[in-house]
Motif scaffolding. Structure first.
Motif, PDB file in Angstrom:
ATOM      1  N   HIS A 138       0.823  -1.214   0.000  1.00 43.15           N
ATOM      2  CA  HIS A 138       0.000   0.000   0.000  1.00 43.15           C
ATOM      3  C   HIS A 138       0.854   1.260   0.000  1.00 43.15           C
ATOM      4  O   HIS A 138       0.606   2.190  -0.773  1.00 43.15           O
ATOM      5  CB  HIS A 138      -0.938  -0.010   1.214  1.00 43.15           C
ATOM      6  CG  HIS A 138      -1.805   1.194   1.304  1.00 43.15           C
ATOM      7  ND1 HIS A 138      -2.730   1.512   0.346  1.00 43.15           N
ATOM      8  CD2 HIS A 138      -1.868   2.176   2.224  1.00 43.15           C
ATOM      9  CE1 HIS A 138      -3.327   2.639   0.683  1.00 43.15           C
ATOM     10  NE2 HIS A 138      -2.823   3.068   1.820  1.00 43.15           N
ATOM     11  N   TYR A 145      -6.373  -0.499  -1.723  1.00 41.12           N
ATOM     12  CA  TYR A 145      -6.820  -1.620  -0.891  1.00 41.12           C
ATOM     13  C   TYR A 145      -7.442  -2.708  -1.763  1.00 41.12           C
ATOM     14  O   TYR A 145      -7.221  -3.891  -1.544  1.00 41.12           O
ATOM     15  CB  TYR A 145      -7.844  -1.151   0.142  1.00 41.12           C
ATOM     16  CG  TYR A 145      -7.283  -0.325   1.276  1.00 41.12           C
ATOM     17  CD1 TYR A 145      -5.933  -0.315   1.578  1.00 41.12           C
ATOM     18  CD2 TYR A 145      -8.116   0.445   2.061  1.00 41.12           C
ATOM     19  CE1 TYR A 145      -5.427   0.426   2.621  1.00 41.12           C
ATOM     20  CE2 TYR A 145      -7.621   1.199   3.113  1.00 41.12           C
ATOM     21  CZ  TYR A 145      -6.272   1.181   3.384  1.00 41.12           C
ATOM     22  OH  TYR A 145      -5.790   1.919   4.428  1.00 41.12           O
ATOM     23  N   VAL A 159      -7.365  -6.034   4.519  1.00 37.41           N
ATOM     24  CA  VAL A 159      -6.270  -5.149   4.109  1.00 37.41           C
ATOM     25  C   VAL A 159      -6.245  -3.928   5.018  1.00 37.41           C
ATOM     26  O   VAL A 159      -5.186  -3.531   5.516  1.00 37.41           O
ATOM     27  CB  VAL A 159      -6.419  -4.731   2.629  1.00 37.41           C
ATOM     28  CG1 VAL A 159      -5.380  -3.676   2.257  1.00 37.41           C
ATOM     29  CG2 VAL A 159      -6.312  -5.939   1.712  1.00 37.41           C
ATOM     30  N   GLN A 160      -7.402  -3.336   5.258  1.00 40.18           N
ATOM     31  CA  GLN A 160      -7.490  -2.167   6.130  1.00 40.18           C
ATOM     32  C   GLN A 160      -6.974  -2.499   7.531  1.00 40.18           C
ATOM     33  O   GLN A 160      -6.261  -1.694   8.146  1.00 40.18           O
ATOM     34  CB  GLN A 160      -8.932  -1.666   6.215  1.00 40.18           C
ATOM     35  CG  GLN A 160      -9.429  -1.077   4.923  1.00 40.18           C
ATOM     36  CD  GLN A 160     -10.931  -0.810   4.936  1.00 40.18           C
ATOM     37  OE1 GLN A 160     -11.677  -1.498   5.626  1.00 40.18           O
ATOM     38  NE2 GLN A 160     -11.349   0.174   4.172  1.00 40.18           N
TER      39      GLN A 160
END
Length: 177
Positions: A138, A145, A159-160
């Motif tokens: 990222h 994302y 992912v977050q």
């Protein structure tokens, strides 16, 4: 008569806040600890969340104060990450062969930047491999994302989570120095 009604409302609100605190404070403590890895910082953010909630409750009636409290907690965490990004932005140096500094940095700034980069690299090395890969994809490769989720076969919230976990760990490492 008017003062009696005001006192009754005030004591009712205090009882509401006390009840919300008993239920939500342990939850918020765990929430912040998972993201910050620091009991002290987590406790401070729990306290700040309730201070803000009480301030809002004093101004207006909240139909669902517990939900409002959760939003306050998320916003406090986001504010913390933004402050970290702002602090790190001062030390951003483009990487490339063609990059030349127009003005030579003074020695103190260079030493401070080197210290921050040393701490940053150490914090990255301490992360679990998957979290580190997602964070670097990222931040370094500048993938979204969605692109990261698709390439790794995971969900966007996952992912977050990993990016937030990495940021919290890096923030904690920088705060310790």
């Amino acid at each position: 008569m008017r003062d009696d009604v005001a006192q009754e409302n005030a004591s009712s609100e205090i009882a509401d806040v006390r009840q919300i605190y008993e239920i939500e404070a342990p939850r918020l403590q765990r929430y912040f600890q998972r993201r910050l890895r620091s009991r002290d910082d987590a406790g401070d953010l729990v306290q700040e969340s309730f201070v803000r909630l009480v301030g809002c409750m004093a101004k207006t009636s909240l139909p669902r104060p517990a939900a409002y409290l959760q939003r306050i907690a998320r916003n406090l965490l986001l504010d913390r990450y933004k402050r970290l990004e702002t602090r790190l932005l001062a030390f951003h140096v483009p990487i490339g062969e063609d990059f030349e500094v127009a003005v030579a940095p003074d020695q103190a700034a260079r030493i401070e930047a080197e210290d921050v980069m040393r701490i940053y690299r150490r914090a990255l090395d301490e992360l679990p491999q998957r979290t580190r890969e997602i964070f670097l994809a990222h931040r370094v490769e500048e993938l979204t994302y969605r692109e990261i989720a698709e390439s790794m076969g995971i969900s966007i919230p996952t992912v977050q989570y990993h990016v937030a976990r990495a940021l919290a760990h890096i923030d904690a490492a920088l705060e310790q120095e």
